[in-house]
Design a protein around this motif. Structure first.
Motif, short mmCIF file in Angstrom:
data_model
loop_
_atom_site.label_atom_id
_atom_site.label_comp_id
_atom_site.label_asym_id
_atom_site.label_seq_id
_atom_site.Cartn_x
_atom_site.Cartn_y
_atom_site.Cartn_z
N GLU A 62 0.70 -1.22 0.08
CA GLU A 62 -0.03 -0.08 0.05
C GLU A 62 0.89 1.19 0.07
OE1 GLU A 62 -2.47 -0.29 3.40
OE2 GLU A 62 -2.88 -2.27 3.12
N LYS A 110 -5.07 7.46 2.20
CA LYS A 110 -5.35 6.36 3.09
C LYS A 110 -6.33 6.92 4.24
CE LYS A 110 -3.79 2.35 5.61
NZ LYS A 110 -2.79 1.37 5.80
N ASP A 125 -7.76 1.82 2.73
CA ASP A 125 -6.56 1.77 1.92
C ASP A 125 -6.17 2.69 1.13
OD1 ASP A 125 -5.95 -0.74 3.50
OD2 ASP A 125 -6.11 -1.94 2.00
#
Length: 261
Positions: A62, A110, A125
């Motif tokens: 991520e 995020k 995310d």
């Protein structure tokens, strides 16, 4: 050798950080491995370390995709001491929303929901906002592609809850959930046991295009770390078992043969 061995070969020295992702880190605390019950005590800690690295890979992925995205980022929130966090809190998201709508066509972050009325504590995310088309994409990033019924339904339910909340707070925007399967070439390759959630699946390449992230460049970094981890893994085994490895394998084969007959 990329690591030095202590009592049981468990001190792994991380290489200089240079566009790297998830490295297998051998730590002293992994001496007490849950795998001791099924593996040799020299090998069990390595498997524990590998498992721990796999768990951290999701967050590492991520962060890497966020770093390489060319889309404008919402500013991250800060803690009480003023240190930047890795997320944008929902209150800070709201504060920046209208300003960004006037200055950029898209933005991403995020997003963290903590103590926000109307939604349980959770992180999204990637929240990608298309201000031009008035769409908010709520995206969960996954490095795997195998989801049993419980896991698939849980992911879908959480996305739906976030979707309903954002729709209530931003009525002028459509909210679209997405589950990003970074490594698959086609969503048909995924084993996702929730009919509703299947509609949310998207490949990593499709998502990378959406947020202007160089998919192939990111994956080249991932492949390099994969090669480094494989080399370290094999070097560790060679160091621990050395010339006895062949003898051990032959012994195990004989034991297996006896068990069969």
């Amino acid at each position: 050798m990329p690591y030095s061995l202590s009592q049981r070969g468990l001190t792994y020295l991380r290489s200089v950080k240079q566009k790297t992702m998830t490295k297998i880190i051998l730590k002293e605390k992994h001496n007490k491995s849950g795998y001791d019950c099924i593996l040799d005590d020299k090998l069990a800690p390595l498997i524990t370390s590998t498992h721990a690295s796999k768990i951290s890979h999701g967050s590492d992925l991520e962060n890497l995709v966020h770093e390489y995205s060319q889309v404008v980022q919402f500013e991250k929130s800060v803690n009480k001491s003023g240190k930047p966090l890795t997320t944008t809190s929902y209150p800070d998201f709201v504060k920046q929303f209208d300003k960004l709508a006037l200055t950029t066509p898209t933005a991403v972050c995020k997003l963290k929901f903590k103590n926000v009325k109307g939604i349980r504590n959770t992180d999204a995310d990637f929240v990608y906002v298309d201000f031009i088309n008035k769409i908010i994409y709520v995206c969960e990033m996954k490095s795997g592609a195998d989801f049993d019924t419980k896991k698939a339904k849980g992911e879908t339910a959480q996305l739906n809850e976030t979707k309903r909340f954002l729709e209530s707070k931003h009525p002028d925007f459509a909210v679209k959930p997405k589950i990003v399967l970074w490594y698959v070439n086609s969503v048909d390759d995924a084993n996702f046991k929730c009919k509703e959630g299947k509609k949310y699946l998207i490949t990593g390449r499709e998502f990378a295009t959406m947020i202007a992230c160089p998919y192939d460049e990111v994956n080249s970094i991932l492949r390099k770390d994969k090669q480094d981890n494989t080399r370290m893994f094999l070097e560790y085994i060679a160091d621990q078992f050395g010339p006895n490895l062949k003898i051990i394998m032959e012994k195990h084969e004989k034991q297996k043969f006896k068990a069969v007959i």
